[in-house]
Design an enzyme around this catalytic site. Structure first.
Site, mmCIF file in Angstrom:
data_model
loop_
_atom_site.group_PDB
_atom_site.id
_atom_site.type_symbol
_atom_site.label_atom_id
_atom_site.label_comp_id
_atom_site.label_asym_id
_atom_site.label_seq_id
_atom_site.Cartn_x
_atom_site.Cartn_y
_atom_site.Cartn_z
ATOM 1 N N GLU A 351 -19.567 6.466 -9.074
ATOM 2 C CA GLU A 351 -20.920 6.302 -9.105
ATOM 3 C C GLU A 351 -21.071 7.434 -7.796
ATOM 4 O O GLU A 351 -22.299 8.038 -7.981
ATOM 5 C CB GLU A 351 -21.537 5.195 -8.642
ATOM 6 C CG GLU A 351 -22.699 4.942 -8.924
ATOM 7 C CD GLU A 351 -23.562 3.597 -8.953
ATOM 8 O OE1 GLU A 351 -23.681 2.720 -10.040
ATOM 9 O OE2 GLU A 351 -23.681 3.120 -7.826
ATOM 10 N N LYS A 510 -30.513 2.291 -18.756
ATOM 11 C CA LYS A 510 -31.435 1.056 -18.282
ATOM 12 C C LYS A 510 -33.044 1.088 -19.084
ATOM 13 O O LYS A 510 -33.468 0.375 -19.377
ATOM 14 C CB LYS A 510 -31.785 1.201 -16.670
ATOM 15 C CG LYS A 510 -30.702 0.774 -15.969
ATOM 16 C CD LYS A 510 -31.185 0.464 -14.313
ATOM 17 C CE LYS A 510 -29.939 0.748 -13.592
ATOM 18 N NZ LYS A 510 -30.625 0.683 -12.137
HETATM 19 O O1 F6P Z 1 -27.415 0.644 -11.686
HETATM 20 C C1 F6P Z 1 -26.638 0.937 -10.673
HETATM 21 C C2 F6P Z 1 -27.002 0.300 -9.305
HETATM 22 O O2 F6P Z 1 -28.408 0.954 -8.863
HETATM 23 C C3 F6P Z 1 -26.009 0.491 -8.164
HETATM 24 O O3 F6P Z 1 -25.814 1.461 -7.710
HETATM 25 C C4 F6P Z 1 -26.250 -0.794 -7.524
HETATM 26 O O4 F6P Z 1 -25.203 -0.981 -6.775
HETATM 27 C C5 F6P Z 1 -26.603 -1.869 -8.607
HETATM 28 O O5 F6P Z 1 -27.133 -1.224 -9.656
HETATM 29 C C6 F6P Z 1 -27.207 -3.014 -8.018
HETATM 30 O O6 F6P Z 1 -28.531 -2.706 -7.697
HETATM 31 P P1 F6P Z 1 -29.339 -3.914 -6.938
HETATM 32 O O7 F6P Z 1 -28.619 -4.238 -5.467
HETATM 33 O O8 F6P Z 1 -30.903 -2.857 -6.295
HETATM 34 O O9 F6P Z 1 -29.521 -4.963 -7.770
#
Ligand code: F6P
Length: 546
Positions: A351, A510
């Protein structure tokens, strides 16, 4: 702007041609000091990088590359709170969460350390109360089980660390991790639990992540229907940077542990996201993990580049990715409790460095982050090592192993260590056709059979590995290991001139999932603009459910 890597490419390719004139096996035979020269020690941790396709000239050129790329300057900028995450206009200060010194760390002129310490001290109190039974469920029961609901950085780090440190649980509650929006995950978890004795941690930096919010609502309904709506607040706490959204969900501010936008999700296990780890192993052990990471931070900040573990690991990765073109990197812990470490590193590395655009918005001119993967040894030996030994791709690999196990069970550990060391030896040495033939001759096989079989028994060898040997997998060691890889990824991002701290690549999926949801639910037709495959799959899905 051409990078230092572009500028050094011709020289590095030339050095590759030179270093390839002898195999690693020959290099070891010609140089009794190779192991001593290509290693770094930090306290009771040893990085042996002598089994790589390198010599002094290669290492000097790579160190020059690090210098010319500005690794030291970028490191100092990160550690001092500069907004180096330029696409999100944020500082990158996970190191502040584990700053055990009394050094102030400024973000836009404000010292963040008092806030960091305040959250840690609230966590400490809460952890003591949960473990000690002073905070209990709505009907007065001690919490026997804690479920962390989160995904990505809000799951992988705490889950990995909880498993790694399980010998340190000292009678703490059982920990569970629910991440997947697949209802099977939460259903299978809740099936084994007693709602009266279950505490949920809803962990989400943004508190908007669909998977986490969906699972949190299901958990809330589960508590509500078993114990009544009024019981909900007693069974929930939250970790987030978005305090307003947490309050909307119905979790009181006294049960919320905050962090800040200058902590990336995949770098967040050191603060409030580490709450389940602290509950699992007690606050002292959690703090020991922070101290281990801080020790690695100091090493990264202070050790000369040529004796700097993260810098060396990063440069070796560049060597294989950009000069040899090897596409993947394996992480092979000979430590069953590090079973989730490769998955954790996948997010950390892929990532962070899975990027194709430089800081100035141009396309990169060279490969960036490798595919990271792995499984604990010895299991992997009986699965995919065949390809590592004899496949057509060369796969650089890190082997991790402890000197002292937690269990004193007959000769398990000696066998584990022997296997670990034997694998790196085999990968380096290989086996020639002559050796394979001689072995078969010794078994008195018929000559024509030997001739047919021997080629299959040849190992090309010269396959690169690093070995990280540490005293034991304790909280301090785990902290050092995680920080080591964080900084390795950072070094590579600097050399590739990319932003290792954003993750725009996760957004498109998403967006499209939200757009598709009404059609999947049968509440709307797929959009006209949708491609035929997606539309066809939605239709086939509904047909199968009819
Ligand atoms: O979709 C990736 C992401 O944004 C990661 O970078 C992050 O760790 C995960 O989703 C969870 O995000 P959050 O802690 O905001 O739920």
């Amino acid at each position: 702007m051409p990078s230092a890597l572009d500028a050094a490419l011709a020289q590095l390719l030339d050095l590759r041609a030179k270093v390839e004139k002898t195999t690693m096996r020959e290099k070891f035979a010609n140089d009794g000091k190779r192991f001593d020269r290509f290693q770094v020690r930090l306290d009771d941790m040893l990085l042996d990088y002598s089994k790589n396709r390198i010599d002094d000239a290669v290492m000097s050129a790579l160190i020059e590359l690090a210098k010319a790329s500005g690794v030291a300057e970028r490191r100092d900028a990160m550690l001092s709170g500069e907004a180096i995450n330029i696409t999100e206009k944020r500082a990158v200060l996970h190191t502040a969460l584990r700053n055990r010194s009394d050094r102030a760390i400024l973000v836009e002129g404000k010292d963040v350390m008092p806030d960091v310490r305040e959250v840690l001290s609230r966590m400490k109190e809460f952890v003591g109360q949960v473990r000690g039974g002073d905070i209990v469920g709505s009907a007065g029961h001690k919490f026997t089980d804690v479920v962390n609901i989160g995904i990505g950085g809000s799951d992988l780090g705490p889950y990995m660390a909880t498993l790694a440190l399980s010998p340190f649980s000292g009678g703490g509650p059982r920990m569970h991790y629910v991440s997947n929006v697949d209802g099977a995950h939460i259903a299978d978890t809740l099936r084994t639990l007693d709602p009266r004795k279950t505490l949920f941690i809803v962990a989400s930096k943004t508190f908007t992540t669909s998977e986490t919010m969906t699972n949190a609502m299901t958990a809330r309904d589960w508590i509500g229907s078993a114990l009544g709506e009024a019981a909900v607040p007693a069974h929930f706490c939250a970790v987030s940077t978005a305090l307003d959204r947490v309050t909307e969900f119905g979790i009181g501010l006294d049960r919320v542990f905050g962090f800040w936008d200058w902590v990336g999700g995949r770098y967040s296990v050191w603060g409030a996201i580490g709450l389940p780890v602290a509950i699992a192993v007690g606050f002292e052990n959690f703090e020991a993990m922070l101290s281990g990471a801080h020790e690695m931070d100091r090493h990264f900040a202070e050790a000369p580049l040529e004796a700097n573990m993260p810098v060396i690991l990063g440069l070796l990765g560049i060597w294989y990715r950009n000069i040899y073109g090897f596409p993947t990197h394996a992480v092979l812990p000979y430590d069953q409790r590090l079973a989730r470490f490769p998955a954790y590193l996948q997010q950390l590395d892929m990532e962070s460095n899975g990027k194709s655009v430089t800081l100035s918005g141009e396309g990169v001119t060279h490969a960036t982050g490798p595919i990271v993967w792995g499984e604990p040894g010895t299991n992997g030996q009986h699965a995919f090592y065949q390809l590592i030994h004899q496949g057509t791709d060369v796969i650089p690999a890190d082997f991790l192993v402890a000197a002292v196990p937690h269990e004193q069970l007959s000769d398990h550990h000696a066998k584990l260590v022997a296997n670990c060391l034997a694998q790196t030896e085999a990968l380096m040495k290989g086996k020639t056709l002559e050796e394979a033939t001689a072995e078969l001759e010794a078994s008195r096989m018929a000559p024509e059979e030997i001739e047919a079989l021997a080629p299959h028994k040849v190992f090309p060898g010269n396959r690169p590995t690093n070995t990280i040997l540490y005293k034991s997998l304790d909280p301090k060691t785990l902290g050092r290991l995680i920080a080591l890889y964080e900084h390795k990824v950072f070094v590579q991002g600097v050399i590739w001139q990319i932003n290792s701290f954003d993750q725009w690549g996760v957004e498109l999926g998403k967006q499209l999932a939200s757009a598709l949801l009404p059609a999947v639910k049968g509440e709307a037709k797929p959009a006209k603009a949708q491609d035929a495959s997606t539309k066809g799959l939605v239709a086939a899905f509904h047909a199968l459910r009819a």
